[in-house]
Design an enzyme around this catalytic site. Structure first.
Site, PDB file in Angstrom:
ATOM      1  N   SER A 156       0.814  -1.210   0.023  1.00 36.33           N
ATOM      2  CA  SER A 156      -0.077   0.219   0.009  1.00 36.33           C
ATOM      3  C   SER A 156       0.942   1.149  -0.001  1.00 36.33           C
ATOM      4  O   SER A 156       2.082   1.443   0.665  1.00 36.33           O
ATOM      5  CB  SER A 156      -1.018  -0.119   1.180  1.00 36.33           C
ATOM      6  OG  SER A 156      -1.607   1.216   1.488  1.00 36.33           O
ATOM      7  N   TYR A 169      -1.807  -0.801  10.278  1.00 40.15           N
ATOM      8  CA  TYR A 169      -1.918  -1.221   8.836  1.00 40.15           C
ATOM      9  C   TYR A 169      -0.439  -0.691   8.088  1.00 40.15           C
ATOM     10  O   TYR A 169      -0.056  -1.565   7.173  1.00 40.15           O
ATOM     11  CB  TYR A 169      -2.969  -0.342   8.104  1.00 40.15           C
ATOM     12  CG  TYR A 169      -3.253  -0.703   6.617  1.00 40.15           C
ATOM     13  CD1 TYR A 169      -3.930  -1.815   6.372  1.00 40.15           C
ATOM     14  CD2 TYR A 169      -3.126   0.590   5.853  1.00 40.15           C
ATOM     15  CE1 TYR A 169      -4.278  -1.925   5.254  1.00 40.15           C
ATOM     16  CE2 TYR A 169      -3.249   0.088   4.499  1.00 40.15           C
ATOM     17  CZ  TYR A 169      -3.989  -0.873   4.130  1.00 40.15           C
ATOM     18  OH  TYR A 169      -4.328  -1.322   2.860  1.00 40.15           O
TER      19      TYR A 169
HETATM   20  N1  LIG Z   1      -8.573  -0.088  -1.371  1.00 38.84           N
HETATM   21  C1  LIG Z   1      -7.400   0.733  -1.133  1.00 38.84           C
HETATM   22  O1  LIG Z   1      -7.345   1.894  -1.063  1.00 38.84           O
HETATM   23  C2  LIG Z   1      -6.165  -0.161  -0.877  1.00 38.84           C
HETATM   24  C3  LIG Z   1      -5.073   0.915  -1.153  1.00 38.84           C
HETATM   25  C4  LIG Z   1      -3.873   0.249  -0.975  1.00 38.84           C
HETATM   26  C5  LIG Z   1      -3.776  -1.166  -0.572  1.00 38.84           C
HETATM   27  N2  LIG Z   1      -4.893  -1.694  -0.528  1.00 38.84           N
HETATM   28  C6  LIG Z   1      -4.637  -3.534  -0.244  1.00 38.84           C
HETATM   29  O2  LIG Z   1      -5.102  -3.917  -1.505  1.00 38.84           O
HETATM   30  C7  LIG Z   1      -5.622  -5.408  -0.911  1.00 38.84           C
HETATM   31  C8  LIG Z   1      -7.049  -5.626  -1.029  1.00 38.84           C
HETATM   32  O3  LIG Z   1      -7.641  -4.484  -0.737  1.00 38.84           O
HETATM   33  P1  LIG Z   1      -9.155  -4.088  -1.187  1.00 38.84           P
HETATM   34  O4  LIG Z   1      -9.230  -2.669  -1.161  1.00 38.84           O
HETATM   35  O5  LIG Z   1      -9.412  -4.942  -2.516  1.00 38.84           O
HETATM   36  O6  LIG Z   1     -10.104  -4.606   0.144  1.00 38.84           O
HETATM   37  P2  LIG Z   1     -11.385  -5.527   0.295  1.00 38.84           P
HETATM   38  O7  LIG Z   1     -12.448  -5.058  -0.795  1.00 38.84           O
HETATM   39  O8  LIG Z   1     -11.733  -5.058   1.726  1.00 38.84           O
HETATM   40  O9  LIG Z   1     -11.091  -6.943   0.149  1.00 38.84           O
HETATM   41  C9  LIG Z   1     -10.319  -7.516   0.988  1.00 38.84           C
HETATM   42  C10 LIG Z   1     -10.080  -9.086   0.413  1.00 38.84           C
HETATM   43  O10 LIG Z   1      -9.221  -9.765   1.456  1.00 38.84           O
HETATM   44  C11 LIG Z   1     -10.077 -10.914   1.989  1.00 38.84           C
HETATM   45  N3  LIG Z   1      -9.809 -11.203   3.479  1.00 38.84           N
HETATM   46  C12 LIG Z   1     -10.016 -10.339   4.360  1.00 38.84           C
HETATM   47  N4  LIG Z   1      -9.566 -10.583   5.517  1.00 38.84           N
HETATM   48  C13 LIG Z   1      -9.268 -12.061   5.406  1.00 38.84           C
HETATM   49  C14 LIG Z   1      -8.870 -13.215   6.333  1.00 38.84           C
HETATM   50  N5  LIG Z   1      -8.711 -13.063   7.421  1.00 38.84           N
HETATM   51  N6  LIG Z   1      -8.349 -14.220   5.459  1.00 38.84           N
HETATM   52  C15 LIG Z   1      -8.541 -14.425   4.010  1.00 38.84           C
HETATM   53  N7  LIG Z   1      -9.032 -13.497   3.334  1.00 38.84           N
HETATM   54  C16 LIG Z   1      -9.441 -12.216   3.998  1.00 38.84           C
HETATM   55  C17 LIG Z   1     -11.362 -10.383   1.878  1.00 38.84           C
HETATM   56  O11 LIG Z   1     -12.260 -11.445   1.567  1.00 38.84           O
HETATM   57  P3  LIG Z   1     -13.274 -12.226   2.626  1.00 38.84           P
HETATM   58  O12 LIG Z   1     -13.915 -11.116   3.419  1.00 38.84           O
HETATM   59  O13 LIG Z   1     -14.283 -12.978   1.809  1.00 38.84           O
HETATM   60  O14 LIG Z   1     -12.296 -13.083   3.576  1.00 38.84           O
HETATM   61  C18 LIG Z   1     -11.325  -9.875   0.278  1.00 38.84           C
HETATM   62  O15 LIG Z   1     -11.393 -10.674  -0.747  1.00 38.84           O
HETATM   63  C19 LIG Z   1      -5.185  -5.300   0.658  1.00 38.84           C
HETATM   64  O16 LIG Z   1      -4.225  -6.013   1.017  1.00 38.84           O
HETATM   65  C20 LIG Z   1      -5.422  -3.922   1.010  1.00 38.84           C
HETATM   66  O17 LIG Z   1      -4.567  -3.551   2.007  1.00 38.84           O
HETATM   67  C21 LIG Z   1      -5.887  -1.462  -0.862  1.00 38.84           C
END
Ligand SMILES: NC(=O)c1ccc[n+]([C@@H]2O[C@H](COP(=O)([O-])OP(=O)(O)OC[C@H]3O[C@@H](n4cnc5c(N)ncnc54)[C@H](OP(=O)(O)O)[C@@H]3O)[C@@H](O)[C@H]2O)c1
Length: 280
Positions: A156, A169
Site C-alpha cells: 500500500s 496497517y
Molecule cells: N482499497 C484501497 O484503497 C487500498 C489501497 C492500498 C492497498 N490496498 C490493499 O489491497 C488489498 C485488497 O484491498 P481491497 O481494497 O480490495 O479490500 P477489500 O475489498 O476489503 O477486500 C479484501 C479481501 O481480503 C479478503 N480477506 C480479508 N480478511 C481475510 C482473512 N482473514 N483471510 C482471508 N482473506 C481475507 C477479503 O475476503 P473475505 O472477506 O471473503 O475473506 C477480500 O477478498 C489489501 O491488502 C489492501 O490492504 C487497498
C-alpha cells in the site's frame, strides 16, 4: 513463421490470488484469467469466490476455490498446498488479502495508536504480515519448480507514507515491502521474482467509509494529483504486468500506484485543497 509470445500474457500460467472474493483481488483474478492464467482463488467467503470463479471461467480458464481465514495459524500453508494441488503447480502468487482494523460490522477503527487496542494491532499483523510470511515460505517449494515464478505482494501507499490513525496497517504494509525486497534478492538465483505493489486510494469495500462521505472523499482526492479514486481494475492491470514476463527484469521493487499522491509538488501545482475534515 510463428509470432513471438506476447510478454504481457500469462498463457497456461498457474496463479494463486488471495483476497479474490472482491475489490482489487477479484479484479486481479479476472485480469490474470483474461491474460490466459488458470486460477486458484482464496478468501474466507466461498459464495463470493464462486462469483469470481464464474468470471474466470467466462474468460475460458479454470478456477479452483481454496477458501480459508488467513488470520488462523496454518491456513496460509493449507491454501498454498491446495492451490498447487488443484493447478498441478504454481507459477504466480498475488497475495492481496489484507485488512484495516475493523469493528464487527466491518467499519474501520481509525484511531491514533495511543487510543488503539493491542488486539486490533495483532489481528492486522496476523492477516497482513504473518500470513504473508507463511504464504511465501510455503509457496517457495512450488515456485522453485516453475520457469516463470513471480510473487506480487499487495502492499500500500501506507507502506511508504505516514499513516496517522492507521499505524498498524502502515507498519504491516511497510513490512511487506521489506519482505519483498529480501525475498527478491534471496530467491533471484532460483528464478523467482518478488515485488510489492503499493496502491493509493482505491474504490473498494475497504474504503467505502471514505469515498461515500463527501467531505472526506473531497479532502482525500484533493491530495491526489490525478484528482480521483483509483478503480480496482487499474490496480489489477499493474499486478498482471508485475506477474507477467513483461516484467522479467523487475524484482525487489515497491511500485507505487497512487495517482501521484507520493510525489511532492511543494504546492507549485496550485491544486486547491478544501478545509480538512480532521481540523480540530
Ligand atoms: N482499497 C484501497 O484503497 C487500498 C489501497 C492500498 C492497498 N490496498 C490493499 O489491497 C488489498 C485488497 O484491498 P481491497 O481494497 O480490495 O479490500 P477489500 O475489498 O476489503 O477486500 C479484501 C479481501 O481480503 C479478503 N480477506 C480479508 N480478511 C481475510 C482473512 N482473514 N483471510 C482471508 N482473506 C481475507 C477479503 O475476503 P473475505 O472477506 O471473503 O475473506 C477480500 O477478498 C489489501 O491488502 C489492501 O490492504 C487497498
Amino acid at each position: 513463421m510463428t509470432a513471438a509470445p506476447d510478454p504481457f500474457r500469462l498463457d497456461g500460467a498457474r496463479a494463486l490470488v488471495t483476497g479474490a472474493s472482491r475489490g482489487i483481488g477479484k479484479a486481479t483474478a479476472v485480469a490474470l484469467a483474461r491474460a490466459g492464467a488458470d486460477l486458484a482463488l482464496s478468501a474466507r467467503t466461498s459464495t463470493a469466490l464462486k462469483e469470481t470463479a464464474a468470471l474466470v471461467e467466462d474468460a475460458g480458464r479454470t478456477a479452483a476455490l481454496v477458501p480459508g481465514d488467513l488470520a488462523e495459524p496454518g491456513v496460509a500453508e493449507e491454501v498454498v498446498d491446495e492451490a498447487a494441488t488443484a493447478l498441478d503447480g504454481l507459477d504466480v502468487i498475488v497475495h492481496n488479502a489484507g485488512v484495516l482494523p475493523s469493528q464487527e460490522d466491518g467499519t474501520p477503527t481509525l484511531v491514533p495508536l495511543q487510543d488503539s487496542q493491542q488486539a486490533d494491532w495483532d489481528h492486522v499483523m496476523a492477516v497482513n504480515l504473518n500470513a504473508t510470511a507463511a504464504l511465501c515460505r510455503r509457496a517457495h517449494r512450488h515456485l522453485t519448480a516453475s520457469s516463470r515464478a513471480s510473487v506480487v505482494l499487495m502492499s500500500s501507499l501506507a507502506g511508504v507514507a505516514g499513516t496517522p490513525r492507521m499505524e498498524a496497517y502502515g507498519a504491516s504494509k511497510a513490512a511487506q515491502i521489506a519482505l519483498a525486497r529480501s525475498l527478491a534478492v534471496g530467491w533471484a538465483r532460483q528464478g523467482i521474482r518478488v515485488n510489492a505493489l503499493c496502491p493509493g486510494w482505491t474504490r473498494t469495500d475497504m474504503t467505502a467509509f471514505a469515498y461515500s462521505l463527501a467531505p472526506l472523499s473531497d479532502w482525500l482526492t484533493a491530495h491526489v494529483p490525478l484528482g480521483r479514486w483509483a478503480e480496482p481494475e487499474e490496480i489489477a492491470r499493474v499486478a498482471l504486468f508485475l506477474a507477467s514476463p513483461a516484467a522479467s527484469y523487475l524484482t525487489g521493487q515497491a511500485l507505487v500506484l497512487d495517482g501521484g499522491v507520493s510525489v511532492p509538488d511543494g504546492g507549485l501545482a496550485g491544486i486547491p485543497k478544501p478545509p480538512s475534515p480532521f481540523a480540530a
